[in-house]
Scaffold this motif. Structure first.
Motif, PDB file in Angstrom:
ATOM      1  N   ILE A 192      58.375 -46.454 -40.745  1.00 51.59           N
ATOM      2  CA  ILE A 192      57.293 -45.519 -41.034  1.00 51.59           C
ATOM      3  C   ILE A 192      56.092 -46.316 -41.540  1.00 51.59           C
ATOM      4  O   ILE A 192      56.228 -47.142 -42.439  1.00 51.59           O
ATOM      5  CB  ILE A 192      57.723 -44.473 -42.082  1.00 51.59           C
ATOM      6  N   SER A 193      54.933 -46.045 -40.945  1.00 51.73           N
ATOM      7  CA  SER A 193      53.703 -46.722 -41.363  1.00 51.73           C
ATOM      8  C   SER A 193      52.558 -45.717 -41.379  1.00 51.73           C
ATOM      9  O   SER A 193      52.722 -44.565 -40.983  1.00 51.73           O
ATOM     10  CB  SER A 193      53.395 -47.888 -40.412  1.00 51.73           C
ATOM     11  N   LEU A 251      61.496 -37.431 -43.773  1.00 55.66           N
ATOM     12  CA  LEU A 251      61.567 -37.951 -42.406  1.00 55.66           C
ATOM     13  C   LEU A 251      62.794 -38.838 -42.218  1.00 55.66           C
ATOM     14  O   LEU A 251      63.552 -38.680 -41.267  1.00 55.66           O
ATOM     15  CB  LEU A 251      60.305 -38.759 -42.083  1.00 55.66           C
ATOM     16  N   ARG A 252      62.967 -39.782 -43.140  1.00 61.42           N
ATOM     17  CA  ARG A 252      64.107 -40.704 -43.018  1.00 61.42           C
ATOM     18  C   ARG A 252      65.439 -39.956 -43.014  1.00 61.42           C
ATOM     19  O   ARG A 252      66.316 -40.222 -42.194  1.00 61.42           O
ATOM     20  CB  ARG A 252      64.091 -41.714 -44.162  1.00 61.42           C
ATOM     21  N   GLU A 255      51.167 -36.536 -43.644  1.00 65.44           N
ATOM     22  CA  GLU A 255      51.845 -36.986 -44.855  1.00 65.44           C
ATOM     23  C   GLU A 255      51.500 -36.021 -45.984  1.00 65.44           C
ATOM     24  O   GLU A 255      50.342 -35.646 -46.168  1.00 65.44           O
ATOM     25  CB  GLU A 255      51.395 -38.411 -45.183  1.00 65.44           C
ATOM     26  N   LEU A 288      51.310 -40.160 -40.873  1.00 61.20           N
ATOM     27  CA  LEU A 288      52.372 -41.153 -40.802  1.00 61.20           C
ATOM     28  C   LEU A 288      52.732 -41.381 -39.338  1.00 61.20           C
ATOM     29  O   LEU A 288      52.802 -40.428 -38.548  1.00 61.20           O
ATOM     30  CB  LEU A 288      53.632 -40.670 -41.545  1.00 61.20           C
ATOM     31  N   VAL A 343      55.744 -42.894 -36.994  1.00 60.54           N
ATOM     32  CA  VAL A 343      57.174 -43.161 -37.112  1.00 60.54           C
ATOM     33  C   VAL A 343      57.715 -43.694 -35.789  1.00 60.54           C
ATOM     34  O   VAL A 343      57.414 -43.140 -34.721  1.00 60.54           O
ATOM     35  CB  VAL A 343      57.936 -41.863 -37.483  1.00 60.54           C
ATOM     36  N   GLU A 362      57.944 -39.263 -46.612  1.00 63.08           N
ATOM     37  CA  GLU A 362      58.714 -40.336 -45.967  1.00 63.08           C
ATOM     38  C   GLU A 362      60.212 -40.118 -46.159  1.00 63.08           C
ATOM     39  O   GLU A 362      60.993 -40.315 -45.220  1.00 63.08           O
ATOM     40  CB  GLU A 362      58.312 -41.704 -46.520  1.00 63.08           C
ATOM     41  N   VAL A 386      64.674 -46.600 -38.715  1.00 62.39           N
ATOM     42  CA  VAL A 386      63.468 -45.787 -38.888  1.00 62.39           C
ATOM     43  C   VAL A 386      62.392 -46.655 -39.526  1.00 62.39           C
ATOM     44  O   VAL A 386      62.597 -47.210 -40.599  1.00 62.39           O
ATOM     45  CB  VAL A 386      63.755 -44.552 -39.780  1.00 62.39           C
TER      46      VAL A 386
END
Length: 156
Positions: free
Chosen positions: A139-140, A125-126, A55, A151, A153, A122, A137
């Motif tokens: 994400i955590s 990525l999205r 991240e 991250l 995903v 984030e 999608v």
């Protein structure tokens, strides 16, 4: 199998694909998009894509130029000492690593590496996952990590 993720050409054959850390090594927008697209294309309809990436914000905060060292006892008097130092320049994380292996009765061995990587946001990525045809999608925070610079995903 050895393959270039940016040119991967395999049929949509997988129920799930996992990619851990590798996408951080993609520096350009073009390479990043190409790699994500090819991973998505390797999934069967409804297949899951699992990613573990660095991240950006937390990686930048950790890139303080301080060398961190960890020593591991390998048994029988042998040890491995790991040194890592990271800095942030122009949106990329620059890492210097050194491994020192010590064994009784043997000459010490040293391996050194220097490389750059580009952590992800984030939103980036999205956008890339959606552009690659993955409609859902999630994400955590990274799984099993001691630091907040990862991250996890799940996309399908």
């Amino acid at each position: 199998m050895l393959a270039d993720l940016c040119t991967l050409q395999i049929p949509s054959a997988y129920d799930a694909v996992t990619c851990r850390g590798v996408l951080n090594d993609m520096i350009t927008d073009q390479d990043r998009m190409s790699a994500v697209q090819h991973l998505a294309e390797s999934l069967r309809p409804g297949g899951l894509l699992f990613l573990d990436v660095r991240e950006a914000q937390a990686s930048r905060q950790r890139a303080d130029g301080v060398t961190r060292t960890r020593r591991v006892d390998l048994g029988d008097g042998a040890s491995l000492t790991f040194h890592a130092r990271s800095t942030w320049r122009h949106g990329t994380l620059h890492v210097e690593e050194r491994y020192d292996l010590a064994r009784p009765g043997a000459a010490g061995q040293r391996s050194s590496y220097a490389f750059a990587m580009r952590p992800w946001t984030e939103s980036e990525l999205r956008a890339m996952l959606h552009a690659s045809g993955l409609s859902s999608v999630e994400i955590s925070a990274g799984v099993g990590r001691r630091t907040a610079d990862r991250l996890f995903v799940v996309a399908f």
